[in-house]
Scaffold this motif. Structure first.
Motif, PDB file in Angstrom:
ATOM      1  N   PHE B  14      90.737 104.390  41.950  1.00  0.00           N
ATOM      2  CA  PHE B  14      89.645 104.278  40.981  1.00  0.00           C
ATOM      3  C   PHE B  14      90.014 105.204  39.838  1.00  0.00           C
ATOM      4  O   PHE B  14      89.832 106.413  39.950  1.00  0.00           O
ATOM      5  N   SER B  39      83.324 111.691  55.374  1.00  0.00           N
ATOM      6  CA  SER B  39      82.748 111.115  54.163  1.00  0.00           C
ATOM      7  C   SER B  39      83.774 111.137  53.036  1.00  0.00           C
ATOM      8  O   SER B  39      84.457 112.131  52.818  1.00  0.00           O
ATOM      9  N   GLY B  40      83.907 110.005  52.347  1.00  0.00           N
ATOM     10  CA  GLY B  40      84.828 109.946  51.215  1.00  0.00           C
ATOM     11  C   GLY B  40      86.269 109.629  51.581  1.00  0.00           C
ATOM     12  O   GLY B  40      87.154 109.634  50.736  1.00  0.00           O
ATOM     13  N   SER B  41      86.517 109.332  52.867  1.00  0.00           N
ATOM     14  CA  SER B  41      87.900 109.095  53.287  1.00  0.00           C
ATOM     15  C   SER B  41      88.387 107.691  52.932  1.00  0.00           C
ATOM     16  O   SER B  41      89.581 107.421  52.985  1.00  0.00           O
ATOM     17  N   GLY B  42      87.480 106.786  52.593  1.00  0.00           N
ATOM     18  CA  GLY B  42      87.901 105.449  52.173  1.00  0.00           C
ATOM     19  C   GLY B  42      87.507 104.329  53.120  1.00  0.00           C
ATOM     20  O   GLY B  42      88.012 103.213  53.020  1.00  0.00           O
ATOM     21  N   LYS B  43      86.556 104.595  54.022  1.00  0.00           N
ATOM     22  CA  LYS B  43      86.150 103.577  54.996  1.00  0.00           C
ATOM     23  C   LYS B  43      85.469 102.390  54.324  1.00  0.00           C
ATOM     24  O   LYS B  43      85.838 101.237  54.535  1.00  0.00           O
ATOM     25  N   THR B  44      84.459 102.692  53.507  1.00  0.00           N
ATOM     26  CA  THR B  44      83.734 101.613  52.844  1.00  0.00           C
ATOM     27  C   THR B  44      84.639 100.861  51.876  1.00  0.00           C
ATOM     28  O   THR B  44      84.565  99.634  51.767  1.00  0.00           O
ATOM     29  N   THR B  45      85.495 101.603  51.192  1.00  0.00           N
ATOM     30  CA  THR B  45      86.444 100.973  50.265  1.00  0.00           C
ATOM     31  C   THR B  45      87.291  99.936  51.002  1.00  0.00           C
ATOM     32  O   THR B  45      87.510  98.823  50.501  1.00  0.00           O
ATOM     33  N   GLU B 158      78.932 102.005  59.414  1.00  0.00           N
ATOM     34  CA  GLU B 158      78.011 102.980  59.999  1.00  0.00           C
ATOM     35  C   GLU B 158      76.694 102.350  60.436  1.00  0.00           C
ATOM     36  O   GLU B 158      75.626 102.681  59.920  1.00  0.00           O
ATOM     37  N   HIS B 190      81.067 107.923  61.757  1.00  0.00           N
ATOM     38  CA  HIS B 190      81.402 109.347  61.851  1.00  0.00           C
ATOM     39  C   HIS B 190      81.268 109.794  63.296  1.00  0.00           C
ATOM     40  O   HIS B 190      81.606 110.907  63.633  1.00  0.00           O
TER      41      HIS B 190
HETATM   42  N1  LIG Z   1      83.353 102.190  42.636  1.00  0.00           N
HETATM   43  C1  LIG Z   1      83.964 103.383  42.723  1.00  0.00           C
HETATM   44  N2  LIG Z   1      84.371 104.021  41.617  1.00  0.00           N
HETATM   45  C2  LIG Z   1      85.002 105.207  41.692  1.00  0.00           C
HETATM   46  N3  LIG Z   1      85.278 105.849  42.833  1.00  0.00           N
HETATM   47  C3  LIG Z   1      84.908 105.268  43.981  1.00  0.00           C
HETATM   48  C4  LIG Z   1      84.219 104.008  43.986  1.00  0.00           C
HETATM   49  N4  LIG Z   1      83.967 103.668  45.275  1.00  0.00           N
HETATM   50  C5  LIG Z   1      84.470 104.668  46.021  1.00  0.00           C
HETATM   51  N5  LIG Z   1      85.029 105.629  45.256  1.00  0.00           N
HETATM   52  C6  LIG Z   1      85.697 106.865  45.749  1.00  0.00           C
HETATM   53  O1  LIG Z   1      86.615 106.505  46.751  1.00  0.00           O
HETATM   54  C7  LIG Z   1      86.619 107.460  47.801  1.00  0.00           C
HETATM   55  C8  LIG Z   1      86.355 106.757  49.117  1.00  0.00           C
HETATM   56  O2  LIG Z   1      85.024 106.300  49.148  1.00  0.00           O
HETATM   57  P1  LIG Z   1      84.414 105.466  50.338  1.00  0.00           P
HETATM   58  O3  LIG Z   1      83.067 105.013  49.920  1.00  0.00           O
HETATM   59  O4  LIG Z   1      85.378 104.434  50.769  1.00  0.00           O
HETATM   60  O5  LIG Z   1      84.279 106.580  51.460  1.00  0.00           O
HETATM   61  P2  LIG Z   1      83.672 106.464  52.923  1.00  0.00           P
HETATM   62  O6  LIG Z   1      84.779 106.803  53.857  1.00  0.00           O
HETATM   63  O7  LIG Z   1      83.012 105.160  53.115  1.00  0.00           O
HETATM   64  O8  LIG Z   1      82.612 107.641  52.928  1.00  0.00           O
HETATM   65  P3  LIG Z   1      81.159 107.720  53.651  1.00  0.00           P
HETATM   66  O9  LIG Z   1      81.410 108.113  55.053  1.00  0.00           O
HETATM   67  O10 LIG Z   1      80.458 108.817  52.897  1.00  0.00           O
HETATM   68  O11 LIG Z   1      80.482 106.407  53.489  1.00  0.00           O
HETATM   69  C9  LIG Z   1      85.587 108.503  47.431  1.00  0.00           C
HETATM   70  O12 LIG Z   1      86.242 109.601  46.857  1.00  0.00           O
HETATM   71  C10 LIG Z   1      84.720 107.819  46.403  1.00  0.00           C
HETATM   72  O13 LIG Z   1      84.224 108.751  45.476  1.00  0.00           O
END
Ligand SMILES: Nc1ncnc2c1ncn2[C@@H]1O[C@H](COP(=O)(O)OP(=O)(O)OP(=O)(O)O)[C@@H](O)[C@H]1O
Ligand SMILES: [Mg+2]
Lengths: 236, 282
Positions: B14, B39-45, B158, B190
């Motif tokens: 991003f 949190s923030g590791s990239g799971k949702t991405t 989650e 988590h």
């Molecule tokens: N649309 C976006 N624009 C910019 N940065 C993004 C976007 N979506 C995610 N990120 C960044 O990508 C990284 C991974 O985010 P992601 O949502 O995949 O984390 P996660 O593992 O799902 O966390 P959580 O457990 O909090 O849900 C984070 O640093 C987040 O800030």
């Protein structure tokens, strides 16, 4: 691209239930009717006064209600669910446009009756109004896609309303500055000119050009809306 | 076993921040695959890329043998169920109307509504307005909605984060039941206990990279120390080697009646995560 009536009507039905519980938006529907009744009582029988009311119906119902319906789905994170379902873009677009379209048809018909507007050629006017309604719903979809919330859509609608209702006021300006002649191709002015010509006895053949210009607007606005939708739904 | 998801060297940036650096894994048909990370590791991405909501920056992601970028077709959507926090319910409608819409979208008979509500322990709540539901109830209705069309592949981001232990257990049973019927589940969490209870294999994600990938049992056994923790009658804990060198010591505790309990020293998944990444899970 599939076209399933079950999906389209499911979205329509959902929107209807949702809207009927949304006072904020439903009160908007009565504004044009109120104005029409007022104008009818006052006996303001000019074509341009009828079309002030009709345009108001278009902007407030077709465009504003539509933009609110789309913006709210984005604001509340529900549009994503539709998009991830097997429903095609076409089905979602049709389903999401149908309620505002029907509401517009009801409100515009109602305001024509209330303001005692009796066009000389109902068929031509009906086609023109139908096309215009489809255009204004498309405009609402586009605004809904660009705004992030219902509140934002309510703000954006104000300049749009000024542009599309002040149409007849622009005509003297156009005569003074020929550059502004392009403004005459605006769908609202095309509709007004068509309505004027119908009163002087014009039929379908004489007004075809106006109808085609409005149709072109319909196609362009929906193509742009579909493009923006596809773009916005990925990589957000 | 056949792979239902194949992800190779997947990257997502991003702007300047790299959410996924180099992610490679496969998910086999019929398994529950845990995607664990802070949190923030990239799971949702990762889920968003796999469901065509995001375009990858580099690398490839396949599901059902087709590149996920081409998976917007009706056929694929019909096979997939998704529960993430960006797929909300309609607040002004009741539970039934929310689920009915999805029955229509997925071509499912309305009688499924009662069935899925039972699966999430909310039978009989059809007429409740969604805006009046608690957070945990909302989460369960969202799960129920994803169960409606009995997807082949289910993405759960989650899914039990807002649930109490009783309902978490109920959902876990439901997920195991779906698995038995052949659903493949990609689950982010988590919660290490959840991962241990459900997952056939887990991947540890940290800063956009996979650090470990195996079955929870193997991960723990591989890292198990060759020692036992022994609790004695006086309340003290003693570490005893598992091999012959510990035999005398154990014999002594047992023959003098001092032994209270013995525990093998396998680390928990959480311990392993900290060891591998130096980071605690949220
Ligand atoms: N649309 C976006 N624009 C910019 N940065 C993004 C976007 N979506 C995610 N990120 C960044 O990508 C990284 C991974 O985010 P992601 O949502 O995949 O984390 P996660 O593992 O799902 O966390 P959580 O457990 O909090 O849900 C984070 O640093 C987040 O800030
Ligand atoms: Mg997340």
């Amino acid at each position: 691209m599939t076209f399933s009536a079950r999906r389209i009507f499911a979205i329509l039905q959902k929107d209807y239930k949702d809207l009927s519980r949304n006072l904020y938006v439903t009160t908007t529907l009565f504004m044009p009717l109120l104005m029409a009744a007022l104008f009818g009582r006052m006996g303001m029988g000019t074509i341009s006064s009828y079309y002030i009311v009709i345009n108001m119906g278009f902007i407030l119902v077709a465009t504003y209600v539509q933009s609110a319906l789309i913006a709210e789905e984005k604001e509340k994170n529900t549009l994503r669910g539709l998009m991830l379902s097997p429903a095609s873009t076409m089905e979602i677009f049709c389903g999401k446009s149908l309620l505002s379209f029907i509401a517009t048809a009801v409100v515009v018909t109602g305001s024509i009756l209330l303001s005692n507007y009796n066009p000389r050629n109902m068929a031509v006017i009906a086609i023109a109004l139908l096309l215009s309604a489809v255009f204004y719903v498309g405009l609402g979809t586009l605004i809904g896609l660009f705004t992030k919330s219902v509140m934002e859509a309510s703000v954006v609608i104000v300049p749009v309303m000024l542009i599309f209702t002040s149409g007849s006021l622009l005509i003297p300006l156009i005569e003074k500055y020929p550059v502004l002649a392009v403004v005459e191709y605006m769908p609202n002015l095309q509709l007004l000119e068509l309505a004027d010509r119908v009163e002087t006895g014009a039929g379908l053949g004489d007004t075809l050009l106006h109808l085609l210009v409005i149709l072109a607007w319909v196609l362009v606005i929906h193509a742009v809306a579909a493009y923006v939708y596809k773009k916005r739904m990925v990589d957000e | 076993m056949e792979n239902i998801i194949e992800v190779t060297s997947l990257q997502k940036a991003f702007g300047a921040s790299r959410a996924l650096k180099d992610v490679t894994f496969n998910v086999k048909r019929g398994e529950i695959f845990g995607f664990l990370g802070p949190s923030g590791s990239g799971k949702t991405t990762t889920i968003k890329i796999l469901t065509a909501q995001l375009k990858p920056t580099a690398g490839s992601a396949y599901a059902f043998g087709v590149s996920t970028e081409q998976l917007k077709s009706e056929k694929y959507r019909q096979k997939v169920g998704i529960v993430t926090d960006n797929t909300a319910l309609y607040g002004r409608l009741n539970v039934y109307d929310n689920l009915k819409l999805y029955c229509d979208l997925y071509g499912v008979p309305y009688q499924r509504i009662g069935e899925v509500l039972r699966m999430v322990n909310l039978a009989g709540e059809e007429r409740k307005a969604v805006s009046k539901l608690s957070k945990g109830m909302l989460q369960r209705i969202t799960l129920a909605r994803a169960f409606l069309h009995e997807p082949e592949l289910l993405f759960l981001d989650e899914p039990t984060s807002a649930l109490d232990p009783v309902n978490t257990k109920h959902i876990h049973d439901g997920l195991l039941h779906l698995k038995e019927k052949g659903t493949t589940i990609f689950l982010t969490t988590h919660d290490m206990n959840e991962a241990e209870a459900l997952c056939d294999r887990v991947a540890f994600l940290n800063n956009g990279e996979i650090r470990l990938l195996d079955s929870p049992k193997k991960l723990r056994q591989q890292r198990g120390e060759p020692t036992l923790t022994v609790e004695l009658a006086d309340g003290s804990m003693v570490i005893v080697p598992k091999g012959p060198e510990g035999a005398d010591q154990m014999f002594r505790y047992m023959s003098t009646g001092q032994l209270v309990s013995v525990q093998s020293n396998h680390p928990t998944l959480g311990d392993i995560f900290v060891e591998v990444t130096g980071r605690k899970l949220a």
